[in-house]
Scaffold this motif. Sequence first.
Motif, PDB file in Angstrom:
ATOM      1  N   ASP A   1     -28.103  61.437 -59.262  1.00 42.27           N
ATOM      2  CA  ASP A   1     -28.863  60.491 -59.251  1.00 42.27           C
ATOM      3  C   ASP A   1     -29.086  59.560 -60.571  1.00 42.27           C
ATOM      4  N   LEU A   2     -29.328  60.523 -61.394  1.00 43.56           N
ATOM      5  CA  LEU A   2     -29.773  60.525 -62.933  1.00 43.56           C
ATOM      6  C   LEU A   2     -28.824  59.415 -63.447  1.00 43.56           C
ATOM      7  N   ARG A   3     -27.313  59.440 -63.344  1.00 40.23           N
ATOM      8  CA  ARG A   3     -26.518  58.874 -64.158  1.00 40.23           C
ATOM      9  C   ARG A   3     -26.469  57.663 -63.966  1.00 40.23           C
ATOM     10  N   THR A   4     -26.778  57.735 -62.316  1.00 36.47           N
ATOM     11  CA  THR A   4     -26.417  55.680 -62.018  1.00 36.47           C
ATOM     12  C   THR A   4     -27.219  54.860 -62.510  1.00 36.47           C
ATOM     13  N   PRO A   5     -28.843  55.394 -62.249  1.00 38.39           N
ATOM     14  CA  PRO A   5     -29.452  54.319 -63.047  1.00 38.39           C
ATOM     15  C   PRO A   5     -29.679  54.129 -64.271  1.00 38.39           C
ATOM     16  N   LEU A   6     -29.230  54.971 -65.202  1.00 37.40           N
ATOM     17  CA  LEU A   6     -28.681  55.350 -66.642  1.00 37.40           C
ATOM     18  C   LEU A   6     -27.789  54.395 -66.848  1.00 37.40           C
TER      19      LEU A   6
ATOM     20  N   GLY B   1     -27.276  51.473 -65.464  1.00 38.37           N
ATOM     21  CA  GLY B   1     -28.112  50.306 -65.149  1.00 38.37           C
ATOM     22  C   GLY B   1     -28.464  50.247 -66.419  1.00 38.37           C
ATOM     23  N   LEU B   2     -29.338  51.145 -66.561  1.00 39.07           N
ATOM     24  CA  LEU B   2     -30.298  50.433 -68.048  1.00 39.07           C
ATOM     25  C   LEU B   2     -30.335  50.340 -69.473  1.00 39.07           C
ATOM     26  N   ARG B   3     -28.373  51.639 -68.821  1.00 42.44           N
ATOM     27  CA  ARG B   3     -27.807  51.272 -70.496  1.00 42.44           C
ATOM     28  C   ARG B   3     -27.086  49.453 -70.049  1.00 42.44           C
ATOM     29  N   ALA B   4     -26.229  48.781 -70.021  1.00 40.88           N
ATOM     30  CA  ALA B   4     -25.695  47.659 -68.805  1.00 40.88           C
ATOM     31  C   ALA B   4     -26.838  46.932 -69.514  1.00 40.88           C
ATOM     32  N   MET B   5     -28.109  47.205 -68.534  1.00 39.44           N
ATOM     33  CA  MET B   5     -28.690  46.192 -69.173  1.00 39.44           C
ATOM     34  C   MET B   5     -29.723  45.688 -70.314  1.00 39.44           C
ATOM     35  N   ALA B   6     -29.925  46.586 -70.716  1.00 38.77           N
ATOM     36  CA  ALA B   6     -30.857  46.909 -72.090  1.00 38.77           C
ATOM     37  C   ALA B   6     -29.633  46.021 -73.209  1.00 38.77           C
ATOM     38  N   GLU B   7     -28.110  46.200 -72.796  1.00 37.66           N
ATOM     39  CA  GLU B   7     -26.922  45.913 -74.258  1.00 37.66           C
ATOM     40  C   GLU B   7     -27.094  44.396 -73.385  1.00 37.66           C
ATOM     41  N   SER B   8     -26.681  44.111 -72.276  1.00 35.06           N
ATOM     42  CA  SER B   8     -26.781  42.468 -72.293  1.00 35.06           C
ATOM     43  C   SER B   8     -27.784  41.478 -72.593  1.00 35.06           C
ATOM     44  N   LEU B   9     -29.080  42.786 -72.920  1.00 28.12           N
ATOM     45  CA  LEU B   9     -30.530  42.033 -73.528  1.00 28.12           C
ATOM     46  C   LEU B   9     -30.383  41.818 -75.054  1.00 28.12           C
TER      47      LEU B   9
END
Length: 388
Positions: free
Chosen positions: A161-166, A168-176
């Motif tokens: 459960d930690l791996r999935t949101p982390l 996603g957060l990393r991918a969105m942060a890199e996109s931003l």
Amino acid sequence: MNDLLLIAALAALGAGTVGLLAAPAVRLLRRRTVAASLSAVAVVAVAAMTAGTVTVAQAMFLSDHDLGVVMAVVGMSAVAALVPALLIGRRVVAGSRALVDAAATVGSEEGFTAPADPPTSELAALGEALAGTSARLAESQRRERALEASRRELIAWISHDLRTPLAGLRAMAESLEDGVAEDPARYHRRIRVEVDRLTGMVDDLFELSRIHAGALTLTLARVSAYDLVDEALAGAQPLAREHGVRLVGGGVAPEAVEVDGREMTRVLGNLLVNAIRATPADGTVAVGARREGGDVVLSVSDGCGGIPEQDLPRVFDTGWRGAPARTPRAAPGGHSHGDSGAGLGLAIVRGIVEAHAGRAAVRNVQGGCCFEVVLPAAPAPAGAARSA
């Protein structure tokens, strides 16, 4: 009369002398077998009797024939005393060795079985005590294995459960960061949702650790079950609307309980969130409260379709999620409403309820299942008791 006193004194002198001389030998045998100790006691008793008899016979100047008769009687008495002592001692030793061999199985998978027909009541009582100890140890080992299995499942599920949101957060942060996000505001909202989910997961883990450590502090107050249900329904109403689930709270009796209002509201909130997420759209989640004897029963019924019978004992285990039908579904719009989805909510429910000297249970009903929280009813106020 004087002759009798003299005879008694001579007999005591002879027997006492033998007893004093035999005391060191008996002391040396204190760590030997029961058979050796019983034989030593019998020998000392016979020797003391013989010494006393010989001393008295010598003082009475018996003839050689009469003295021989006396010694023959003493000898036969010695045999009659030693043989039973040896037989009883061997039987006690055999029973003790059998109990020692059986005691080696305490805590094993086979379990302890006391030897049949123990020779003494003390050995029988010891066997019963060992059987009880073995049963308690087996139960403790079973709980330990269950807790270890639950801990491993929790670690595996939390890691996932930690791996999935982390990720996603990393991918969105890199996109931003790279400036390739077409709708930065949507990314920001999604990041906030994932952060809230992680926060809820951490809060649940912290709450569960407090419960397991016995550090949960309760502030008890007299509260109406109606008020507890009303507050919990108000908090769960937004999630129910998003999932298209109807909340029904008509069957609530205004029974009083003495609880920590904040913690008990969390209990009902966890049960409602769990029920709403497991109920299909257009389904109904019903909340009730009733009096049963000296207890107040709070219930939450959903339309999940039921839980397999083999899973019912594990529903409140840490990390349990069960069948896909009970796996939390994402709400429209991705809102979490404080539910981490880590399988900790029901474990927290049980911990809080048990801290209130209550119990939590679940059973299948038509079309779903019913979670029940049983709490001791609050005693009547002193003023009400006097007026009654």
